[in-house]
Design a protein around this motif. Structure first.
Motif, PDB file in Angstrom:
ATOM      1  N   LEU A 115      17.330   7.276   5.954  1.00  0.00           N
ATOM      2  CA  LEU A 115      16.412   6.145   6.096  1.00  0.00           C
ATOM      3  C   LEU A 115      15.993   5.587   4.740  1.00  0.00           C
ATOM      4  CD1 LEU A 115      14.238   7.292   9.130  1.00  0.00           C
ATOM      5  CD2 LEU A 115      16.038   5.549   9.091  1.00  0.00           C
ATOM      6  N   HIS A 116      16.001   6.424   3.706  1.00  0.00           N
ATOM      7  CA  HIS A 116      15.773   5.901   2.355  1.00  0.00           C
ATOM      8  C   HIS A 116      16.887   4.921   1.982  1.00  0.00           C
ATOM      9  CE1 HIS A 116      12.427   8.471   1.780  1.00  0.00           C
ATOM     10  NE2 HIS A 116      13.090   9.585   1.521  1.00  0.00           N
ATOM     11  N   LEU A 123      16.046  -3.731   1.077  1.00  0.00           N
ATOM     12  CA  LEU A 123      15.016  -4.246   0.167  1.00  0.00           C
ATOM     13  C   LEU A 123      15.590  -4.680  -1.178  1.00  0.00           C
ATOM     14  CD1 LEU A 123      12.099  -1.744   0.890  1.00  0.00           C
ATOM     15  CD2 LEU A 123      12.443  -4.045   1.811  1.00  0.00           C
ATOM     16  N   ASN A 124      16.904  -4.644  -1.309  1.00  0.00           N
ATOM     17  CA  ASN A 124      17.539  -5.072  -2.553  1.00  0.00           C
ATOM     18  C   ASN A 124      17.134  -6.490  -2.958  1.00  0.00           C
ATOM     19  OD1 ASN A 124      19.528  -5.397  -4.675  1.00  0.00           O
ATOM     20  ND2 ASN A 124      20.691  -3.762  -3.712  1.00  0.00           N
ATOM     21  N   PRO A 125      17.121  -7.465  -2.037  1.00  0.00           N
ATOM     22  CA  PRO A 125      16.714  -8.824  -2.436  1.00  0.00           C
ATOM     23  C   PRO A 125      15.271  -8.905  -2.924  1.00  0.00           C
ATOM     24  CG  PRO A 125      17.887  -8.861  -0.343  1.00  0.00           C
ATOM     25  CD  PRO A 125      17.581  -7.429  -0.635  1.00  0.00           C
ATOM     26  N   TYR A 174      10.053   1.313  11.973  1.00  0.00           N
ATOM     27  CA  TYR A 174      10.888   0.961  10.827  1.00  0.00           C
ATOM     28  C   TYR A 174      10.190  -0.067   9.934  1.00  0.00           C
ATOM     29  CZ  TYR A 174      14.897  -0.151   7.973  1.00  0.00           C
ATOM     30  OH  TYR A 174      15.725  -0.335   6.902  1.00  0.00           O
ATOM     31  N   ARG A 175       9.473  -1.011  10.533  1.00  0.00           N
ATOM     32  CA  ARG A 175       8.722  -1.975   9.719  1.00  0.00           C
ATOM     33  C   ARG A 175       7.689  -1.257   8.859  1.00  0.00           C
ATOM     34  NH1 ARG A 175       8.807  -5.265  14.375  1.00  0.00           N
ATOM     35  NH2 ARG A 175       6.654  -4.758  14.909  1.00  0.00           N
ATOM     36  N   THR A 176       7.045  -0.246   9.426  1.00  0.00           N
ATOM     37  CA  THR A 176       6.069   0.525   8.654  1.00  0.00           C
ATOM     38  C   THR A 176       6.740   1.209   7.472  1.00  0.00           C
ATOM     39  OG1 THR A 176       4.698   0.891  10.614  1.00  0.00           O
ATOM     40  CG2 THR A 176       4.392   2.399   8.761  1.00  0.00           C
ATOM     41  N   GLU A 180       6.583   0.481   2.846  1.00  0.00           N
ATOM     42  CA  GLU A 180       6.294   1.475   1.815  1.00  0.00           C
ATOM     43  C   GLU A 180       7.370   1.414   0.739  1.00  0.00           C
ATOM     44  OE1 GLU A 180       6.180   5.225   3.753  1.00  0.00           O
ATOM     45  OE2 GLU A 180       4.599   4.646   5.169  1.00  0.00           O
ATOM     46  N   ASN A 181       6.966   1.223  -0.487  1.00  0.00           N
ATOM     47  CA  ASN A 181       7.935   1.177  -1.574  1.00  0.00           C
ATOM     48  C   ASN A 181       8.587   2.541  -1.761  1.00  0.00           C
ATOM     49  OD1 ASN A 181       7.457  -1.526  -2.248  1.00  0.00           O
ATOM     50  ND2 ASN A 181       5.721  -0.977  -3.550  1.00  0.00           N
ATOM     51  N   LEU A 182       9.892   2.526  -1.987  1.00  0.00           N
ATOM     52  CA  LEU A 182      10.570   3.765  -2.349  1.00  0.00           C
ATOM     53  C   LEU A 182      10.058   4.238  -3.701  1.00  0.00           C
ATOM     54  CD1 LEU A 182      14.233   2.866  -1.348  1.00  0.00           C
ATOM     55  CD2 LEU A 182      12.863   4.682  -0.334  1.00  0.00           C
TER      56      LEU A 182
END
Length: 232
Positions: A115-116, A123-125, A174-176, A180-182
């Motif tokens: 999931l990471h 979240l790449n963009p 999944y939205r939650t 959260e930032n990695l």
């Protein structure tokens, strides 16, 4: 010295990245992106690979896939790469290569990092400052995984399905996660293992991979990874 074959096992997810040659663009219009995704869907279905997450950036692509048998992802990337290069060269009347050598891949531990990797890819963009909200970026799987928008390319992984008993529970969960930032440690580990093409996960996971393949799958211990270029 001959290069070692990639780490590749049936039913183990792989994080794949393919870059444009010399970091140059590999997509020029939205028509190109649509064509790439159509070809990816056709070829991955033919070869028996499930695509769980993706993002098309300007000059590179990230994919998260699980093969039913070893060798399938290599065949997908080879067929897809050749077909897409022919399309681009014909459409823009160009010649020569489009991709920067071989794609890179990393086996992913489903229990600790899957999931990471979903989030890293989608979240790449945002990290590249192309958008503040991943939902606003049309060329990733985020809209499907976080909101249920139709995307026939995506086959959810069992770890993703375990986020909830219903579709809505999974989307909310999944939205939650996506909000959260990695951590920097997770970002560095994903980048480092992908660059080195090592297995990404726990010591137990790497030991199991090494036992099956009779070769090293990464460093003996995960220390703090060296810095690699960000924004990818």
């Amino acid at each position: 010295m001959p290069r070692q074959p990639r780490l590749d096992l049936a039913c183990i997810p792989q994080h794949v990245v393919q870059r444009g040659n010399d970091r140059q663009p590999c997509f020029f219009t939205d028509v190109d992106r649509v064509r790439y995704l159509q070809d990816l869907r056709e070829i991955s279905m033919r070869e028996g690979c499930n695509v769980h997450a993706y993002v098309l950036m300007t000059n590179h692509v990230h994919l998260l896939m699980t093969p039913a048998a070893s060798g399938q992802i290599a065949r997908v990337m080879q067929s897809l790469g050749r077909r897409y290069v022919r399309y681009i060269n014909d459409r823009y009347r160009r010649t020569g290569t489009l991709w920067e050598g071989r794609y890179k891949s990393s086996l992913v531990d489903r229990e600790t990092y899957l999931l990471h990797c979903y989030r890293y890819i989608e979240l790449n963009p945002v990290r590249a400052r192309m958008t503040a909200d991943p939902l606003d970026y049309a060329w990733s799987s985020h809209a499907h995984n976080a909101f249920g928008h139709d995307d026939p390319l995506i086959h959810p992984h069992p770890v993703y399905l375990a986020l909830g008993r219903t579709d809505e529970e999974r989307y909310n969960a999944y939205r939650t996660l996506a909000m959260e930032n990695l951590s920097q440690n997770h970002l560095d580990a994903i980048r480092e293992h992908l660059q080195r093409q090592h297995a990404l996960g726990s010591d137990r996971f790497r030991s199991a991979i090494e036992a099956q393949l009779s070769r090293r799958a990464g460093p003996a211990k995960i220390g703090r990874p060296r810095k690699v270029p960000q924004g990818e």
